[in-house]
Scaffold this active site. Structure first.
Site, short mmCIF file in Angstrom:
data_model
loop_
_atom_site.label_atom_id
_atom_site.label_comp_id
_atom_site.label_asym_id
_atom_site.label_seq_id
_atom_site.Cartn_x
_atom_site.Cartn_y
_atom_site.Cartn_z
N LYS A 262 0.15 4.24 -0.45
CA LYS A 262 -0.53 5.44 0.05
C LYS A 262 -0.22 6.64 -0.86
O LYS A 262 -0.10 6.47 -2.07
CB LYS A 262 -0.16 5.70 1.51
CG LYS A 262 -0.39 4.45 2.38
CD LYS A 262 -0.28 4.69 3.85
CE LYS A 262 -0.51 3.40 4.60
NZ LYS A 262 -0.50 3.56 6.04
N GLU B 134 -5.71 -4.83 10.41
CA GLU B 134 -4.74 -3.76 10.65
C GLU B 134 -5.13 -2.99 11.90
O GLU B 134 -5.96 -2.05 11.82
CB GLU B 134 -4.71 -2.80 9.45
CG GLU B 134 -4.33 -3.45 8.14
CD GLU B 134 -3.74 -2.42 7.17
OE1 GLU B 134 -2.61 -2.62 6.74
OE2 GLU B 134 -4.41 -1.42 6.88
N HIS C 119 -9.78 0.87 4.44
CA HIS C 119 -8.56 1.18 5.18
C HIS C 119 -8.89 2.19 6.28
O HIS C 119 -9.72 3.09 6.08
CB HIS C 119 -7.50 1.75 4.22
CG HIS C 119 -6.16 1.84 4.88
ND1 HIS C 119 -5.84 2.87 5.73
CD2 HIS C 119 -5.08 1.02 4.84
CE1 HIS C 119 -4.60 2.67 6.18
NE2 HIS C 119 -4.11 1.55 5.66
N SER D 248 2.90 -1.66 10.65
CA SER D 248 4.33 -1.72 10.98
C SER D 248 4.95 -3.09 10.73
O SER D 248 5.85 -3.51 11.46
CB SER D 248 4.57 -1.25 12.42
OG SER D 248 4.18 0.10 12.54
N GLY E 6 1.80 2.64 10.82
CA GLY E 6 2.73 3.77 10.70
C GLY E 6 3.38 4.19 12.01
O GLY E 6 3.98 5.26 12.09
N GLU F 299 -7.44 4.72 7.31
CA GLU F 299 -7.27 6.13 6.93
C GLU F 299 -8.48 6.63 6.14
O GLU F 299 -8.88 7.78 6.27
CB GLU F 299 -5.96 6.30 6.13
CG GLU F 299 -4.73 6.19 7.04
CD GLU F 299 -3.48 5.66 6.38
OE1 GLU F 299 -3.40 5.62 5.14
OE2 GLU F 299 -2.57 5.24 7.12
N ASN G 181 0.87 -1.17 0.00
CA ASN G 181 0.00 0.00 0.00
C ASN G 181 0.91 1.23 0.00
O ASN G 181 1.44 1.62 1.03
CB ASN G 181 -0.89 -0.03 1.25
CG ASN G 181 -1.78 1.18 1.36
OD1 ASN G 181 -1.85 1.99 0.43
ND2 ASN G 181 -2.47 1.31 2.48
P1 PGA Z 1 2.40 0.59 7.72
O1 PGA Z 1 0.97 0.75 7.02
O2 PGA Z 1 2.99 -0.68 7.21
O3 PGA Z 1 3.17 1.80 7.31
O4 PGA Z 1 2.14 0.53 9.19
C1 PGA Z 1 0.17 -0.36 6.75
C2 PGA Z 1 -1.13 0.09 6.14
O5 PGA Z 1 -1.63 1.15 6.50
O6 PGA Z 1 -1.68 -0.61 5.27
#
Ligand code: PGA
Length: 250
Positions: free
Chosen positions: A11, A167, A96, A212, A173, A98, A9
């Protein structure tokens, strides 16, 4: 046997040239014998150029990070599932955290997106996961169960095209991943929840871990019985690291 899947992903990262460079690098480091399904999810404008260089023989597929809840029409700025399919996408990420949080996507909106994407023959990576305070209050199983309602309402022909990504929001993140034990516990719960609908579907549905996940913790996470791979954010932006995560899944 469920497939191993690693999805990137990206982003809101990577310009066109940066994205193409990364894809070329990944293609140069993989071969047709690895058994991992690799899904790259760049921003919308990069989808078609990347589609033109991706190699499905090496099990690389294209996914979008979002799609519209509308099919077509006067919706300025939206991108429909049909358009995504037409530019080479096989997958789309829906739900997701976000999107849920920053863009206020409710369960009802996600349900619309889920149905439209499946109708257009896209496979859906459907994200679920609790916030930190919900885990601290021991509400995490309930939260995830509620988020799975949209999935439980699908019929078997639809469910076969769904991948779940667990997640935990507190892990995204932050550099703090769920421990393999915490992740396995939730993945097992998700599988048991799907089993209330169909044991066969529950056994077959891939469940990815995200939050992460990186080259140092991927092997331990992927070794868990109910973890079928990962949805990778920041660690997917670095070629070397993402390759190590693919190896960890194979
Ligand atoms: P990250 O994000 O690996 O940077 O924690 C994962 C995601 O949001 O899909």
């Amino acid at each position: 046997m469920r497939p191993k899947i690693v999805a990137a992903n990206w982003k809101l990262n990577k310009t066109l040239n940066e994205g193409l460079d990364l894809v070329q690098f990944l293609l140069s480091k993989t071969n047709e014998h690895d058994n991992v399904i690799k899904i790259l999810c760049p921003t919308f404008p990069l989808l078609y150029p990347i589609h033109q260089i991706l190699d499905k023989n090496k099990k690389f597929y294209l996914g979008a990070q979002n799609c519209s809840a509308f099919e077509r029409g006067a919706y300025t700025g939206e991108v429909s599932a049909a358009i995504l399919k037409s530019v080479g996408c096989d997958y789309v990420i829906i739900g997701h955290s976000e999107r849920r949080k920053i863009f206020n996507e409710t369960e009802d909106i996600l349900k619309e997106k889920l149905h439209i994407a499946l109708k257009e023959n896209l496979k859906v990576i459907y994200c679920v996961g609790e916030e930190l305070n919900q885990r601290q209050e021991k509400l995490h199983f309930n939260v995830v169960k509620n988020q799975l309602e949209n999935i439980l309402s699908l019929n078997e022909d639809q469910l076969i095209n769904v991948i779940i990504a667990y997640e935990p929001v507190w892990a995204i993140g932050t550099g703090i991943n769920a421990t393999p034990k915490q992740a396995q516990e939730m993945h097992q719960f998700i599988r048991e929840t799907i089993a209330t609908k169909s044991t066969e579907m529950a056994n077959n549905i891939p469940i990815l871990y995200g939050g992460s996940c990186n080259a140092s913790n991927a092997s331990q996470l992927f070794a868990q019985k109910d973890i079928d791979g990962g949805l990778i954010g920041s660690a997917s932006l670095k070629g070397d690291e993402f390759i190590q995560i693919i190896y960890a899944a194979s």
